[in-house]
Design a protein around this motif. Sequence first.
Motif, PDB file in Angstrom:
ATOM      1  N   UNK A 317       0.838  -1.203   0.000  1.00 21.38           N
ATOM      2  CA  UNK A 317       0.000   0.000   0.000  1.00 21.38           C
ATOM      3  C   UNK A 317       0.871   1.251   0.000  1.00 21.38           C
ATOM      4  N   UNK A 318       0.575   2.168  -0.906  1.00 22.23           N
ATOM      5  CA  UNK A 318       1.294   3.449  -0.941  1.00 22.23           C
ATOM      6  C   UNK A 318       0.601   4.401   0.035  1.00 22.23           C
ATOM      7  N   UNK A 319       0.974   4.286   1.302  1.00 20.83           N
ATOM      8  CA  UNK A 319       0.338   5.095   2.331  1.00 20.83           C
ATOM      9  C   UNK A 319      -0.908   4.401   2.867  1.00 20.83           C
ATOM     10  N   UNK A 320      -1.732   5.171   3.582  1.00 17.82           N
ATOM     11  CA  UNK A 320      -2.936   4.614   4.183  1.00 17.82           C
ATOM     12  C   UNK A 320      -4.215   5.265   3.666  1.00 17.82           C
ATOM     13  N   UNK A 321      -4.095   6.347   2.895  1.00 12.72           N
ATOM     14  CA  UNK A 321      -5.304   6.996   2.379  1.00 12.72           C
ATOM     15  C   UNK A 321      -6.223   7.411   3.509  1.00 12.72           C
ATOM     16  N   UNK A 322      -7.469   6.973   3.430  1.00  6.95           N
ATOM     17  CA  UNK A 322      -8.415   7.239   4.513  1.00  6.95           C
ATOM     18  C   UNK A 322      -8.488   6.070   5.496  1.00  6.95           C
ATOM     19  N   UNK A 323      -7.520   5.162   5.389  1.00  8.41           N
ATOM     20  CA  UNK A 323      -7.465   4.020   6.284  1.00  8.41           C
ATOM     21  C   UNK A 323      -7.954   2.723   5.676  1.00  8.41           C
ATOM     22  N   UNK A 324      -8.557   2.772   4.485  1.00  5.64           N
ATOM     23  CA  UNK A 324      -9.070   1.573   3.829  1.00  5.64           C
ATOM     24  C   UNK A 324      -8.335   1.359   2.509  1.00  5.64           C
ATOM     25  N   UNK A 325      -8.401   0.122   2.012  1.00  9.17           N
ATOM     26  CA  UNK A 325      -7.715  -0.199   0.755  1.00  9.17           C
ATOM     27  C   UNK A 325      -8.211   0.671  -0.398  1.00  9.17           C
ATOM     28  N   UNK A 326      -9.512   0.889  -0.476  1.00  8.79           N
ATOM     29  CA  UNK A 326     -10.066   1.634  -1.605  1.00  8.79           C
ATOM     30  C   UNK A 326      -9.912   3.141  -1.447  1.00  8.79           C
ATOM     31  N   UNK A 327      -9.373   3.574  -0.307  1.00  7.28           N
ATOM     32  CA  UNK A 327      -9.099   4.994  -0.128  1.00  7.28           C
ATOM     33  C   UNK A 327      -7.664   5.362  -0.434  1.00  7.28           C
ATOM     34  N   UNK A 328      -6.844   4.392  -0.808  1.00  2.00           N
ATOM     35  CA  UNK A 328      -5.438   4.647  -1.142  1.00  2.00           C
ATOM     36  C   UNK A 328      -5.340   5.054  -2.606  1.00  2.00           C
ATOM     37  N   UNK A 329      -4.560   6.068  -2.881  1.00  4.29           N
ATOM     38  CA  UNK A 329      -4.420   6.585  -4.236  1.00  4.29           C
ATOM     39  C   UNK A 329      -2.975   6.462  -4.710  1.00  4.29           C
ATOM     40  N   UNK A 330      -2.827   6.170  -5.992  1.00  3.89           N
ATOM     41  CA  UNK A 330      -1.506   6.052  -6.587  1.00  3.89           C
ATOM     42  C   UNK A 330      -1.180   7.235  -7.474  1.00  3.89           C
ATOM     43  N   UNK A 331      -0.119   7.097  -8.226  1.00  2.93           N
ATOM     44  CA  UNK A 331       0.343   8.176  -9.106  1.00  2.93           C
ATOM     45  C   UNK A 331      -0.719   8.556 -10.133  1.00  2.93           C
ATOM     46  N   UNK A 332      -1.409   7.561 -10.691  1.00  5.85           N
ATOM     47  CA  UNK A 332      -2.388   7.844 -11.738  1.00  5.85           C
ATOM     48  C   UNK A 332      -3.484   8.789 -11.290  1.00  5.85           C
ATOM     49  N   UNK A 333      -4.019   8.562 -10.093  1.00  2.28           N
ATOM     50  CA  UNK A 333      -5.089   9.420  -9.572  1.00  2.28           C
ATOM     51  C   UNK A 333      -4.589  10.848  -9.377  1.00  2.28           C
TER      52      UNK A 333
END
Length: 507
Positions: A317-333
């Motif tokens: 995971x590139x970071x934690x985002x909002x704490x969930x898998x689907x809240x993590x964002x990569x370079x593309x986003x």
Amino acid sequence: MTNSELAPLEILGLDENGKAPKMRVDNVSSARAIYKAIKDSDQGSSKNRALVDAMFNGAPPFNQQDLIEMGQGERTNLDFGEAASLKEQALAGYYDLTSSVDVISRITIDYGSPEQRVEWERVLAEEFHRTLKEWQEFEFNHQMLADQFVSHGVGICYFEDEVDWRWRVAGLSEFRIPRGTRASEWEIECATVDREYQAHQLYKFIEDPDVAKDLGWNVKMVKQALLRACRESTYQEAGEWEKLEVELKNNDLLYGNSRGKKVHVVHMWVREFGGKVSHLIFLKDPIGSDENAKEEDFLFKRANRFNAPTNCFVTFCYGVGNGTYHGIRGLGYKIYPHIQLLNRLRCGMVDGALLSSALIVQPGDNGSRALEDLTLSYYGPYALFPPGLKIVDKAIPNYQQNLIPVLNDLTMNMQNRTVGYQSRAVTPDGQSRTAYEVRAQLQQEAVLGAAAINLFYHPWKRLLREAYRRLVARDYAANEPGGREAREFKKRCMARNVPEEAILRFN
């Protein structure tokens, strides 16, 4: 949790007496309903990932068919490759993790004297490195993992059984996790991954029916799946299966590849109340008729197959985002809106440059006739136009003042948003800097680059540890998947005077 709380995913909870079920998913219909629910809930994110992938693959900023329908088919419509370039720069550091090091992983043991450990650990690390590098799919899997990690922020490595040390790679488009799941392997209650097998690959699992049954394979269901794939319908006659079995045993390419359709299955991992993970495999689509659907069962079912979630999959995971898998964002986003706008502006600038370099003439009253007679006649230093045409004066836009500053500002903003993925230019604004300013910026970039690599490196160490644990298993047979490589690894280590007990006693 009770059954009513888990009803949306049809996962069994505790009964009224507080007793836990043997398996939280006990039939194919429930498993397929869970798979469909997770997949349907991910449709929005799936579309966004598709747009990001299209951007990295060079999709133009405008829909060409729409331009043609509006009569603007000649407009400039191309991708200038900035997204792909940023991605290549970001991936370079992850490739160095395996290509520019002496050993991919260091092995520590707690056996032998301190002097012996130093030498044995060096040998184990070198031989483990060699085993990984000789694995034909290692580089492909590593690059695929880095690509998913950078592009979308999440990459997953998973093991298809509890024995094979070789892993497979998937992104969130294949490896599906219920939305809202916290970004940790230990928080995943249920996960699925799409998988396809060619006929001869699936047959290998049931080649010895007795062994297959002991392992958890439903031989009858696998036979039905193979018959349906190879014959385009399910045959029940024994003669049909016997004929197909002979052809599969003979590795008939006609059935293994060209003639045999791929069998699409779903792997499902379910965490039981005891903490262990059960493994299920079922057909992605139902058998067909209602009568067959009632008799349908799992292709494979084994309760508590893995002792822990980290024994079957590792998430990057590139970071934690909002704490969930689907809240993590990569370079593309992070770069998608900037890339789209930059491509549109650059396409407009090219159109403007083409227009400014063209000679614009205006027909007279008889426009159609004037267009037919539009020819230039040269007489020495003179050029004559047909009657009725006049040259139109045009103002040439000053891109240096009104467009280039906007492009530079957007580019700088995008670089600032992606500083964790790639190094910025030492003089990004074109202004000269002192040696102290350059040195301070380079130090900052080194720290940021190390932080980004560490986000990848920590799960990478967990993955390699699990792979090594499987590789050195005491009862690893040579005829099991990956067994030949495991035997060769141990043989090489022992040939270099490393005792077998030292190989097994790793930290």
